[in-house]
Design an enzyme around this catalytic site. Structure first.
Site, PDB file in Angstrom:
ATOM      1  N   LYS A   1      -5.699  -5.306   3.364  1.00  0.00           N
ATOM      2  CA  LYS A   1      -7.042  -4.966   3.844  1.00  0.00           C
ATOM      3  C   LYS A   1      -7.856  -6.249   4.047  1.00  0.00           C
ATOM      4  O   LYS A   1      -8.542  -6.408   5.054  1.00  0.00           O
ATOM      5  CB  LYS A   1      -7.753  -4.037   2.851  1.00  0.00           C
ATOM      6  CG  LYS A   1      -7.268  -2.594   2.973  1.00  0.00           C
ATOM      7  CD  LYS A   1      -7.670  -1.726   1.799  1.00  0.00           C
ATOM      8  CE  LYS A   1      -6.962  -0.377   1.878  1.00  0.00           C
ATOM      9  NZ  LYS A   1      -7.089   0.437   0.685  1.00  0.00           N
TER      10      LYS A   1
ATOM     11  N   ASP B   1     -14.621   4.667   3.144  1.00  0.00           N
ATOM     12  CA  ASP B   1     -13.417   5.458   2.860  1.00  0.00           C
ATOM     13  C   ASP B   1     -13.654   6.943   3.194  1.00  0.00           C
ATOM     14  O   ASP B   1     -12.718   7.713   3.329  1.00  0.00           O
ATOM     15  CB  ASP B   1     -13.098   5.347   1.352  1.00  0.00           C
ATOM     16  CG  ASP B   1     -11.714   4.787   1.112  1.00  0.00           C
ATOM     17  OD1 ASP B   1     -10.962   4.603   2.084  1.00  0.00           O
ATOM     18  OD2 ASP B   1     -11.377   4.547  -0.070  1.00  0.00           O
TER      19      ASP B   1
ATOM     20  N   GLN C   1     -10.404   0.787  -4.801  1.00  0.00           N
ATOM     21  CA  GLN C   1      -8.987   1.149  -4.627  1.00  0.00           C
ATOM     22  C   GLN C   1      -8.545   2.138  -5.714  1.00  0.00           C
ATOM     23  O   GLN C   1      -8.761   1.906  -6.889  1.00  0.00           O
ATOM     24  CB  GLN C   1      -8.135  -0.137  -4.677  1.00  0.00           C
ATOM     25  CG  GLN C   1      -6.661   0.081  -4.411  1.00  0.00           C
ATOM     26  CD  GLN C   1      -6.369   0.525  -2.984  1.00  0.00           C
ATOM     27  OE1 GLN C   1      -6.922   0.001  -2.027  1.00  0.00           O
ATOM     28  NE2 GLN C   1      -5.527   1.535  -2.839  1.00  0.00           N
TER      29      GLN C   1
END
Ligand SMILES: NC(=O)c1ccc[n+]([C@@H]2O[C@H](COP(=O)([O-])OP(=O)(O)OC[C@H]3O[C@@H](n4cnc5c(N)ncnc54)[C@H](OP(=O)(O)O)[C@@H]3O)[C@@H](O)[C@H]2O)c1
Length: 294
Positions: free
Chosen positions: A53, A120, A97
């Protein structure tokens, strides 16, 4: 004729090129879109995702920051970090995460991220906006990537019978919410299947579009697919393979060779949906940066 492959790597590349162009425009206005990823603990798979990422952000000209915290971090400390990122104008997107260590409640953490920085797309505000069809929220990156991939492959989902295998909050449910909307790239008739679905093959056999997201290798085989159907494989599964250096290989949920003989279009694993997820994360972050300043 065997199914044509949808090349997720190439499509993701073109999304990322679009993102880089948008980043360049924003930078001319003095704004550098910034994504901060928070990694708690030392799960090796998570570390790999987080690295890729960061690299993708850099490539697109964005500011990609990673905060690495020890597995012993308390929930309170993590929430305090999020509060600081929420208040930081240079941070447009925040991603924590998953999975988190067991002593931290993931729902509490996701709810702490400001919805307009939740790139997200898991905050309940964004989930609600997705379902209602409001365009200023963020859709979860994997299902959004599947939709983008279908649009860019020329698949017109309008009126299609679509069967999704899997009803998770990160893939199956938001996938259904995206495809059922009254807009371009959607307008499908959607069925969502799960472990209690009585006759899975009866559903998949009438589908024009099948999206497999069960996390079970071989959940979709050729006998379950109508001739000419479009098949998207979201699954990422490790299976033992003594012939490889690592002793395993990555496969999807779909029996690729068998289903390829019946379908018209199919996504491979790897090289299908996977690369789209990061591309959509970048796109959401650039949108977040644009929304703040416009
Ligand atoms: N490409 C990417 O970037 C990406 C991103 C996210 C996930 N993935 C992969 O996608 C897969 C799904 O992920 P997830 O997080 O959604 O998994 P998950 O939370 O485990 O959900 C799996 C879903 O599939 C259903 N299911 C399992 N076996 C089934 C069967 N035999 N028949 C019908 N339904 C079945 C489950 O039903 P119940 O609800 O009844 O248990 C559940 O709803 C995994 O392989 C994951 O690694 C890929």
């Amino acid at each position: 004729m065997p199914a044509e492959r949808i090349d997720g790597v190439a499509i993701a590349r073109s999304v990322r090129d679009d993102v880089a162009r948008e980043v360049a425009r924003l930078r001319q206005r003095g704004i550098t879109p910034g994504l901060t990823v928070v990694l708690v603990g030392d799960d090796p798979a998570s570390a790999v995702y987080v690295r890729s990422k960061g690299k993708a952000c850099e490539e697109a000209g964005m500011a990609g920051d990673t905060i690495r915290l020890p597995a012993t971090t308390t929930q309170e400390d993590l929430l305090a970090r999020i509060d600081r990122l929420n208040a930081d104008p240079a941070v447009h997107g925040i991603l924590v995460q998953m999975p988190l260590p067991k002593h931290i409640d993931p729902d509490t953490v996701v709810r702490r991220i400001r919805p307009d920085k939740d790139v997200d797309g898991f905050h309940p505000v964004n989930v609600g906006k997705l379902l209602i069809g409001e365009k200023d929220g963020f859709a979860p990156c994997t299902p959004a990537g599947v939709q983008e991939m279908l649009v860019r492959s020329g698949v017109d989902t309008r009126g299609m019978e679509c069967v999704i295998i899997g009803r998770s909050n990160i893939v199956g449910k938001p996938m259904a919410a995206l495809l059922v909307q009254d807009r371009v790239g959607a307008n499908a008739t959607v069925t969502v299947c799960h472990r209690h679905t009585r006759d899975l093959p009866a559903h998949t056999r009438r589908a024009d579009l099948i999206i497999a997201a069960a996390g079970r290798p071989g959940v979709l085989t050729a006998d379950m697919v109508k001739k000419g159907a479009v098949v998207v494989d979201v699954g990422i599964n490790r299976v033992n393979d003594a012939s490889t250096k690592t002793g395993y290989r990555i496969v999807g949920d779909v029996d690729f060779d068998g289903v390829s003989a019946v379908a018209s279009l199919i996504t491979p694993v790897p090289g299908g949906v996977g690369p789209m997820t990061i591309a959509m994360l970048l796109r959401n972050t650039v949108r977040a940066a644009g929304q703040v300043t416009s």
